[in-house]
Scaffold this active site. Sequence first.
Site, PDB file in Angstrom:
ATOM      1  N   CYS A 127       2.190  -0.892  -9.132  1.00  0.00           N
ATOM      2  CA  CYS A 127       3.288  -0.527  -8.287  1.00  0.00           C
ATOM      3  C   CYS A 127       4.643  -0.368  -9.038  1.00  0.00           C
ATOM      4  O   CYS A 127       5.658   0.474  -8.549  1.00  0.00           O
ATOM      5  CB  CYS A 127       3.561  -1.406  -7.094  1.00  0.00           C
TER       6      CYS A 127
ATOM      7  N   GLY B  76       0.762  -1.153  -0.064  1.00  0.00           N
ATOM      8  CA  GLY B  76      -0.143   0.043  -0.201  1.00  0.00           C
ATOM      9  C   GLY B  76       0.771   1.254   0.009  1.00  0.00           C
ATOM     10  O   GLY B  76       2.046   1.255  -0.428  1.00  0.00           O
ATOM     11  N   SER B  77       0.483   2.319   0.604  1.00  0.00           N
ATOM     12  CA  SER B  77       0.900   3.565   0.841  1.00  0.00           C
ATOM     13  C   SER B  77       1.886   3.709   1.587  1.00  0.00           C
ATOM     14  O   SER B  77       2.262   3.084   2.553  1.00  0.00           O
ATOM     15  CB  SER B  77      -0.132   4.865   0.976  1.00  0.00           C
ATOM     16  N   VAL B  78       2.978   4.790   1.331  1.00  0.00           N
ATOM     17  CA  VAL B  78       4.043   5.042   2.271  1.00  0.00           C
ATOM     18  C   VAL B  78       3.381   5.417   3.611  1.00  0.00           C
ATOM     19  O   VAL B  78       3.830   4.950   4.657  1.00  0.00           O
ATOM     20  CB  VAL B  78       5.046   6.077   1.452  1.00  0.00           C
TER      21      VAL B  78
ATOM     22  N   GLY C 261       0.577   5.015   5.022  1.00  0.00           N
ATOM     23  CA  GLY C 261       0.108   3.732   5.795  1.00  0.00           C
ATOM     24  C   GLY C 261       0.889   2.646   6.255  1.00  0.00           C
ATOM     25  O   GLY C 261       0.858   1.784   7.207  1.00  0.00           O
ATOM     26  N   GLY C 262       1.753   2.310   5.264  1.00  0.00           N
ATOM     27  CA  GLY C 262       2.541   1.314   5.508  1.00  0.00           C
ATOM     28  C   GLY C 262       3.744   1.548   6.732  1.00  0.00           C
ATOM     29  O   GLY C 262       3.901   0.871   7.630  1.00  0.00           O
TER      30      GLY C 262
ATOM     31  N   GLU D 152       5.383  -3.319   1.274  1.00  0.00           N
ATOM     32  CA  GLU D 152       5.695  -2.496   0.007  1.00  0.00           C
ATOM     33  C   GLU D 152       5.133  -1.315  -0.022  1.00  0.00           C
ATOM     34  O   GLU D 152       3.798  -1.347   0.009  1.00  0.00           O
ATOM     35  CB  GLU D 152       5.175  -3.663  -1.068  1.00  0.00           C
TER      36      GLU D 152
END
Length: 511
Positions: free
Chosen positions: A282, A221-223, A225-226, A245
């Site tokens: 991605c 997912g997103s930077v 959130g991750g 990722e």
Amino acid sequence: MAVPVWSVDPRTGKQREQAGAEATAADVDAAVRAAAAALPALADRSVRSRLLREAAGLLEESAAEVIATADAETALGVPRITGELARTAFQLRAFAGIVDEGTFLDVIIDHPDPAAHPIPRPDLRRYKIPLGVVAVYAASNFPLAFSVPGGDTASALAAGCPVVVKAHPDHPATSVLCADILRRAAVAAGLPADTVVLLHGFEAGVELVKHPLIAAAGFTGSVPGGRALFDAAAARPRPIPFYGELGSLNPVVVTAAAAAERAEQIGTGLAGSFTLGNGQFCTKPGLVLAPAGPDGDRLVGALTGAAQGALPGVLLDSRMRDTFLKGAAARAALPGVTVPVEPGEVPGDPLAVRPGYVEVAARDLAGQDAYEVLLEECFGPLTVVVRYGDDAELGAVLDRLPGNLTATAHLGADEAAEPDGSAVALLARLTALAGRVLVNGWPTGVAVAAAQHHGGPYPATTSTSTSVGGTAIERWLRPVAYQDTPPALLPPELRDSNPTRVPRRVDGIRE
């Protein structure tokens, strides 16, 4: 009162059906404990292999319903999702084969040697065991291959780990269908249904990574959130590995020689790659370094024509659309940035976006912090073309790049044939930036193969592991060594008789 989870059609913005309800903290606790109770039943490798093959078969039997539901929730298109289902079934069967073969256990046996110098050696036998319950956070852009039945789940089950999946809100109904398939496959294989459990809701995802029985987590997912989940995993009283990722620019370098030889081909290929799946891969090439001068002009001319002919499309949800539009506008507004093909809204269609690209000189990008946004991923059909005048300008831009999943070099024929030429140095620069380095190709599309690596330096991922390919199973295992243990007490794989016939290294010799 339960909060409903709705399936939404991104093509219309309308609710389709209620797919479930957001899980409470009590629901998360019950789900994790139920999955943990299934752990002992997964010890038998033959049962795990059967589970994975059953899952692949049931997924294919349910293909029509799964594909229709996934298309209705994601707008990715039936052909795309049909291919993704085939890939997912192949991936499940590939991990079944890995389980059967047993090399992933990494069995090493060293018999005792009292005369060993400088220290006498005891009897040592080492292999790998499953970590425990794995939390999987489903991806938005791959409702099958990187979601409930995807690579994280398949590799965790292959390792012997039960899985609790946090469904992505963009495809909750598809997630329910796929979770039911996996649970039915578990029962058919002789395992508890709760070998796989599905949860919905943002707060459930936060509670999940904090649960003391969760042993590891996989995320796509997103930077932001991750990174938040990664930090939560590290802040636990007992930290756990978090395989995230997060985001990637996937830079492409086109040398002057390559542009001279095939500028139009490269420009057209770039357009096809960055607009594939409406730019929601991605591995989309988000930054392209092309030479200044006439050959570079031919390249961007071909890119312009192909990008103008690309069809508009709907993104996965309205939030992503808003973020894309803001990101495109912010990039286009920078001084010195030109917009040969403007990405943005589609007149008369409040949900679609049109693809485009922006162009900037390398000397501007390399020299000004205000241009930092150009070095950040923009999810959707947009790429940034950077025109460089010489190797120094090219190198200055590469020096500013963060970690990536992929990096690509387009080389001239003579460059590609020189074992000690400039291309070697370029590939070394790109190798430092990415987990997969391509030559004369495009990064969109990730083959499921033993040698594949889908990962890279941060922020591409939070580890050095891969989420695609056979070695993805290593994330969910830990080694343990038995010293001077009586044979009757050893796991079968570590006994001298090797009753399970797994590959091993014994006293330094591969069996």
